[in-house]
Design an enzyme around this catalytic site. Structure first.
Site, PDB file in Angstrom:
ATOM      1  N   ARG A  95      74.862  40.200  -7.591  1.00 25.04           N
ATOM      2  CA  ARG A  95      75.207  38.865  -8.099  1.00 25.04           C
ATOM      3  C   ARG A  95      75.833  39.013  -9.480  1.00 25.04           C
ATOM      4  NH1 ARG A  95      70.149  35.144  -8.338  1.00 25.04           N
ATOM      5  NH2 ARG A  95      70.402  35.450  -6.088  1.00 25.04           N
ATOM      6  N   HIS A 141      69.442  40.936  -9.292  1.00 23.95           N
ATOM      7  CA  HIS A 141      70.597  40.999  -8.392  1.00 23.95           C
ATOM      8  C   HIS A 141      71.830  41.555  -9.113  1.00 23.95           C
ATOM      9  CE1 HIS A 141      69.280  38.900  -4.706  1.00 23.95           C
ATOM     10  NE2 HIS A 141      68.502  38.170  -5.500  1.00 23.95           N
ATOM     11  N   ASP A 174      68.450  39.415  -0.929  1.00 22.10           N
ATOM     12  CA  ASP A 174      67.757  38.305  -0.269  1.00 22.10           C
ATOM     13  C   ASP A 174      68.052  38.458   1.218  1.00 22.10           C
ATOM     14  OD1 ASP A 174      67.087  37.376  -2.784  1.00 22.10           O
ATOM     15  OD2 ASP A 174      68.591  35.780  -2.793  1.00 22.10           O
ATOM     16  N   GLU A 219      58.990  34.891  -3.860  1.00 23.88           N
ATOM     17  CA  GLU A 219      60.011  34.635  -2.842  1.00 23.88           C
ATOM     18  C   GLU A 219      59.877  35.641  -1.711  1.00 23.88           C
ATOM     19  OE1 GLU A 219      63.394  32.978  -6.014  1.00 23.88           O
ATOM     20  OE2 GLU A 219      63.582  34.993  -5.169  1.00 23.88           O
ATOM     21  N   HIS A 269      63.014  38.149  -1.088  1.00 22.57           N
ATOM     22  CA  HIS A 269      63.607  38.858  -2.228  1.00 22.57           C
ATOM     23  C   HIS A 269      62.973  40.243  -2.382  1.00 22.57           C
ATOM     24  CE1 HIS A 269      65.053  38.646  -6.647  1.00 22.57           C
ATOM     25  NE2 HIS A 269      64.348  39.757  -6.569  1.00 22.57           N
TER      26      HIS A 269
END
Length: 204
Positions: A71, A118, A125, A183, A186
């Protein structure tokens, strides 16, 4: 593409993906800065570990579906700007992704980070799907549902969903990943090649 990174589908043939932040189907309701194509990027070390995970999942009758990998930092910065925008009560994205918290609380409660793992390129994910039917497994909540129901060990998760989360966790941890407690989707590579570097090149 920066050296040491690649499209994950080139590294792991047959893996499925849907890069949520390159689409309108994410908690911001629009494509996010830095995502120029609907593909997943990661380090080559991440790809090698995911190839192992794909094999282990297949032995259980499952495939892997990726929602995000590397990301860009500019995407994280876009999340911060978005969090400062007005959030109307009728926002459909709120109902789906953060029904019981405010936008700023996403950061306060650890669902979105100002410096994301990320961006180091070795976090993903993901979920599992049935190889027989192609249907995603019931995990007791969707990707980016920022709520306590998404935590590992959350109360109120059905027995089926809890078992499916355990399958995913077992596959990933056996291949060198660690889970993020808030999460279920994740996971980060423990031996990541760039543990202190946050990259900002675009996905594309």
């Amino acid at each position: 593409m920066r050296d040491g990174f690649a499209f994950v589908d080139d590294l792991v043939p047959g893996i499925r993906w849907d890069s949520k932040y390159a689409t309108w189907d994410n908690f911001t309701g629009k494509p996010v800065d830095g995502y120029l194509v609907n593909r997943i990027v990661g380090t080559r070390e991440l790809g090698a570990a995911l190839a192992q995970a794909q094999d282990k999942a297949a032995a259980l009758g499952f495939g892997i579906l990726l929602w995000d990998g590397y990301r860009p930092q500019r995407a994280v910065d876009a999340f911060l700007r978005w969090a400062d925008e007005p959030s109307p009560d009728t926002d459909e994205r709120k109902r789906i992704h953060y029904p019981r918290i405010t936008r700023p609380e996403m950061f306060e409660k650890g669902y979105v980070a100002t410096r994301s793992g990320h961006s180091r390129g070795s976090t993903v994910d993901l979920t599992l799907f049935s190889l027989a039917t192609g249907a995603q497994l019931d995990m007791g909540g969707d990707h980016d549902l920022m709520d306590e129901i998404s935590h590992h060990g959350a109360a109120g998760v059905s027995e089926v969903a809890a078992r499916n989360r355990a399958y995913l966790c077992s596959v990933m941890e056996s291949c060198g990943f660690s889970r993020y407690e808030h999460e279920w989707w994740h996971y980060s590579l423990i031996e990541e090649p760039y543990p202190d570097t946050y990259f900002d090149f675009p996905v594309g």
